[in-house]
Scaffold this motif. Structure first.
Motif, PDB file in Angstrom:
ATOM      1  N   LEU A 225       0.796  -1.225   0.000  1.00 14.17           N
ATOM      2  CA  LEU A 225       0.000   0.000   0.000  1.00 14.17           C
ATOM      3  C   LEU A 225       0.825   1.270   0.000  1.00 14.17           C
ATOM      4  O   LEU A 225       0.418   2.271  -0.578  1.00 14.17           O
ATOM      5  CB  LEU A 225      -0.928   0.027   1.223  1.00 14.17           C
ATOM      6  N   ALA A 226       1.962   1.240   0.673  1.00 17.15           N
ATOM      7  CA  ALA A 226       2.608   2.508   0.994  1.00 17.15           C
ATOM      8  C   ALA A 226       3.609   2.951  -0.058  1.00 17.15           C
ATOM      9  O   ALA A 226       4.333   2.145  -0.631  1.00 17.15           O
ATOM     10  CB  ALA A 226       3.301   2.391   2.346  1.00 17.15           C
ATOM     11  N   ASP A 227       3.624   4.265  -0.309  1.00 17.65           N
ATOM     12  CA  ASP A 227       4.683   4.856  -1.111  1.00 17.65           C
ATOM     13  C   ASP A 227       5.950   4.958  -0.273  1.00 17.65           C
ATOM     14  O   ASP A 227       7.051   4.879  -0.782  1.00 17.65           O
ATOM     15  CB  ASP A 227       4.298   6.283  -1.537  1.00 17.65           C
ATOM     16  N   ARG A 228       5.720   5.172   1.003  1.00 19.94           N
ATOM     17  CA  ARG A 228       6.863   5.425   1.873  1.00 19.94           C
ATOM     18  C   ARG A 228       6.601   4.736   3.208  1.00 19.94           C
ATOM     19  O   ARG A 228       5.465   4.691   3.678  1.00 19.94           O
ATOM     20  CB  ARG A 228       7.021   6.920   2.091  1.00 19.94           C
ATOM     21  N   ILE A 229       7.665   4.203   3.770  1.00 19.09           N
ATOM     22  CA  ILE A 229       7.542   3.480   5.028  1.00 19.09           C
ATOM     23  C   ILE A 229       8.350   4.199   6.099  1.00 19.09           C
ATOM     24  O   ILE A 229       9.500   4.601   5.861  1.00 19.09           O
ATOM     25  CB  ILE A 229       8.009   2.025   4.837  1.00 19.09           C
ATOM     26  N   LEU A 230       7.724   4.412   7.243  1.00 17.81           N
ATOM     27  CA  LEU A 230       8.414   5.012   8.377  1.00 17.81           C
ATOM     28  C   LEU A 230       8.507   3.940   9.448  1.00 17.81           C
ATOM     29  O   LEU A 230       7.516   3.300   9.762  1.00 17.81           O
ATOM     30  CB  LEU A 230       7.625   6.193   8.937  1.00 17.81           C
ATOM     31  N   ILE A 231       9.689   3.756   9.985  1.00 14.86           N
ATOM     32  CA  ILE A 231       9.806   2.791  11.073  1.00 14.86           C
ATOM     33  C   ILE A 231      10.054   3.552  12.369  1.00 14.86           C
ATOM     34  O   ILE A 231      10.998   4.330  12.488  1.00 14.86           O
ATOM     35  CB  ILE A 231      10.911   1.749  10.792  1.00 14.86           C
ATOM     36  N   LEU A 232       9.146   3.324  13.306  1.00 24.22           N
ATOM     37  CA  LEU A 232       9.186   4.023  14.583  1.00 24.22           C
ATOM     38  C   LEU A 232       9.686   3.035  15.629  1.00 24.22           C
ATOM     39  O   LEU A 232       9.108   1.956  15.793  1.00 24.22           O
ATOM     40  CB  LEU A 232       7.774   4.505  14.932  1.00 24.22           C
ATOM     41  N   ALA A 233      10.777   3.381  16.287  1.00 20.61           N
ATOM     42  CA  ALA A 233      11.273   2.510  17.355  1.00 20.61           C
ATOM     43  C   ALA A 233      11.900   3.380  18.419  1.00 20.61           C
ATOM     44  O   ALA A 233      12.563   4.368  18.112  1.00 20.61           O
ATOM     45  CB  ALA A 233      12.285   1.504  16.811  1.00 20.61           C
TER      46      ALA A 233
END
Lengths: 323, 283
Positions: A223-231
């Motif tokens: 689905l995503a154009d862009r992925i953000l990883i939150l940690a």
């Protein structure tokens, strides 16, 4: 990290290059008591972009999304959602947002069509020449595939049907920005596929900007154009699935068979390797398969790196303190 | 089109839809009929008892009294329950996610609860007047009294219900407040003339709107002689108006503050947390 479009998706709207970001989050911080949940989250989203927010449980995904929705006050940082501070968003601003909530048993006595028509009516004064609000009820019911259930009482819907209704309620006002918090949790594969088709339709036809959280990495990649990883309370990676896997310089896996024997080889340059393979053996090669690192591999590697980095930092602090 | 007006209208429609839903739902129908039929049965069995010091039928005195007291109780408790339940199940959060949704929700609740309470009153009064003698609206003055007492009584009781409802996050804790409310109805002279109670109890009853609503409906529906068994041997219309209006103003000032505070705390995770808790109880 620079932003690049995923090939094959045309989510770049025609417009000036200096267009306003839909989401602009800078150094967002959240503290509950003495616990820091968000320690400085920074990212932006442009119109029409689909962003997936990934991260381990407790990383602060839901907190982030609720601050952006205007449902939670932040401790510090600058946040602009559709150009306004969500902590002081007015009703006009609210009308341009869509929030897909995880429903449980609310409005059980209402009928599907009745509720959508009712909730849609609040959006009527916010209709513009560009965006006709609300969405026509019958078209909307059609779009989310609830046609056979339009006259049903909501309490009688199955779990999957309820989630489709949740999505319909989220988009009934034709939002310019849509928040989806774990939209497909509890979906069967078919319902998941239908939901993905719906999201694609929304972004292709309506230019809706979407921020979604998920635990399903396959879904994020689709689905995503862009992925953000939150940690650990901040964004540790930001980019397309391809960019992320390239950043991890992860290896691709090449499988083939020759003379009835199977081979596996890991390489960072699969193209060169395969070319050489054919040059050497030509027709002898069969069952060729090249598997790039999946988003899951990349994600696990990133989070693991981050966590070991954090434990190293803790160790250093400890050593410095004990010196 | 003015968005606030749109929200108000949507709220009125919402209330109407929810009233209609209550008329085709077994649980709601039970809530309409069960308490009122119970009152009617009780009145039937005490049809030979008289109001102390008079020859007037006690059940004829009880009917208008229960009309007022029941309206107060119904408005208060229905509002309170609706708010706690709909906060737990996420209805309120949905309203919050929609432009002017909170306004529409609250207007809808006021319309719904008022309507449902009045329907309950009709279910009580129509068979009631056939069952007992001496209860009637004597002239336009009595109609007017009944009207202002019912309207002002609703305006006094609905905000109190909303305030209590926003204090309890868990519908299962509402029972804590139900007992005192029932006790209050018992001390408000609804079922038996308050003048037969100890004076300190009379003062407690007179501090709350339930007593005044009951007094008001009695004054509209009973013959003037019956004022003799009331405090001060009068229907005390001025005091009734003053007390009900006082509670209404107090409620309308405090309720928005409390409701706003409650609404501000709603978010997806707070609803999810409550769901989690409720599920644990079931398992």
């Amino acid at each position: 990290m620079t932003i690049a479009e995923t090939p094959g998706r045309t989510s770049e709207p025609a417009g000036s290059p200096v267009e306003q970001p839909v989401l602009d989050v800078r150094d967002l911080r959240m503290r509950y008591g003495s616990t820091d949940v968000l320690t400085g989250v920074t990212f932006t989203a442009r119109p029409g972009e689909v962003l997936a927010l990934l991260g381990p449980n407790g990383a602060g995904k839901t907190t982030t999304i609720e601050i952006l929705e205007g449902f939670r006050m932040r401790s510090a940082g600058e946040v602009a959602v559709l150009g306004a501070d969500p902590a002081h968003g007015d009703e006009r601003w609210r009308a341009r947002l869509g929030v897909v909530l995880q429903s449980w048993r609310d409005h059980a006595k209402w009928r599907v069509r009745e509720l959508l028509a009712h909730l849609g009516s609040y959006y009527l004064p916010y209709s513009t020449d560009q965006i006709r609000r609300p969405w026509d009820v019958d078209d909307l019911i059609d779009a989310v595939g609830l046609n056979p259930h339009a006259g049903k009482r909501i309490g009688q819907l199955s779990g999957g049907q309820r989630r489709r209704l949740d999505v319909a309620i989220g988009i009934v006002g034709r939002p310019e920005l849509l928040f989806l918090d774990e939209p497909t949790a509890g979906f069967d594969p078919e319902a998941r596929r239908e939901f993905h088709d719906l999201v694609h339709r929304l972004t292709d036809l309506e230019q809706t900007t979407i921020l979604l959280t998920t635990h399903d990495l396959d879904e994020a990649e689709k689905l995503a154009d862009r992925i953000l990883i939150l940690a650990g309370g901040s964004i540790i990676a930001d980019g397309s699935a391809d960019q992320l896997s390239r950043r991890m310089s992860s290896e691709a896996e090449v499988k083939w068979s020759r003379d009835g024997q199977r081979f596996v080889h890991a390489t960072t340059d699969a193209t060169t390797f395969v070319r050489e393979l054919f040059q050497q053996y030509g027709d002898g090669i069969a069952d060729l398969e090249v598997r790039r690192a999946s988003l899951e591999d990349t994600y696990m590697a990133l989070v693991r790196d981050f966590e070991s980095g954090r434990s190293l930092a803790t160790l250093r602090e400890f050593e410095e303190a004990s010196r | 089109m003015n968005p606030t007006v749109v929200g108000l209208r949507a709220g009125v429609r919402r209330g109407g839809i929810e009233i209609r839903q209550s008329l085709v739902n077994v649980q709601d129908l039970w809530n309409y009929f069960f308490p009122n039929l119970t009152f009617l049965v009780v009145m039937f069995f005490m049809r030979d008892a008289t109001v102390p010091g008079t020859t007037f039928s006690l059940s004829a005195r009880t009917l208008p009294s229960v009309l007022g007291g029941g309206l107060a109780f119904g408005a208060l408790v229905t509002m309170m329950m609706a708010l706690t339940i709909e906060r737990e199940d996420g209805t309120l959060l949905r309203a919050k996610a929609i432009p002017n949704g909170m306004l529409g929700y609250l207007v809808g609740k006021v319309v719904q609860v008022s309507g449902m309470t009045l329907i309950g009153s009709v279910i009580l009064v129509i068979p009631g007047v056939l069952l007992v003698d001496g209860v009637e609206l004597r002239g336009p003055g009595a109609w007017l009294t009944l009207l202002w007492v019912l309207v002002l009584g609703l305006v006094a009781c609905l905000p109190i219900g909303a305030i209590l409802g926003s204090l309890f996050a868990n519908p299962r804790n509402v029972g804590v407040i139900m007992l005192p409310i029932m006790g209050l109805v018992a001390t408000s002279g609804i079922f038996y003339p308050i003048t037969t109670f100890p004076v300190w109890l009379q003062w407690i009853g007179q501090a709350f709107p339930v007593y005044w609503l009951g007094l008001g409906t009695r004054s509209a529906l009973l013959p003037p002689e019956l004022a003799a068994v009331e405090i001060g041997e009068s229907w005390r219309h001025l005091e009734t108006f003053g007390m009900l209006a006082g509670w209404a103003v107090l409620g309308l000032v405090v309720a928005p503050i409390v409701l706003r505070r409650m609404a501000r705390r709603e978010s997806g995770s707070s609803v999810a947390a409550r769901k989690e808790k409720a599920m644990q109880r079931i398992n």
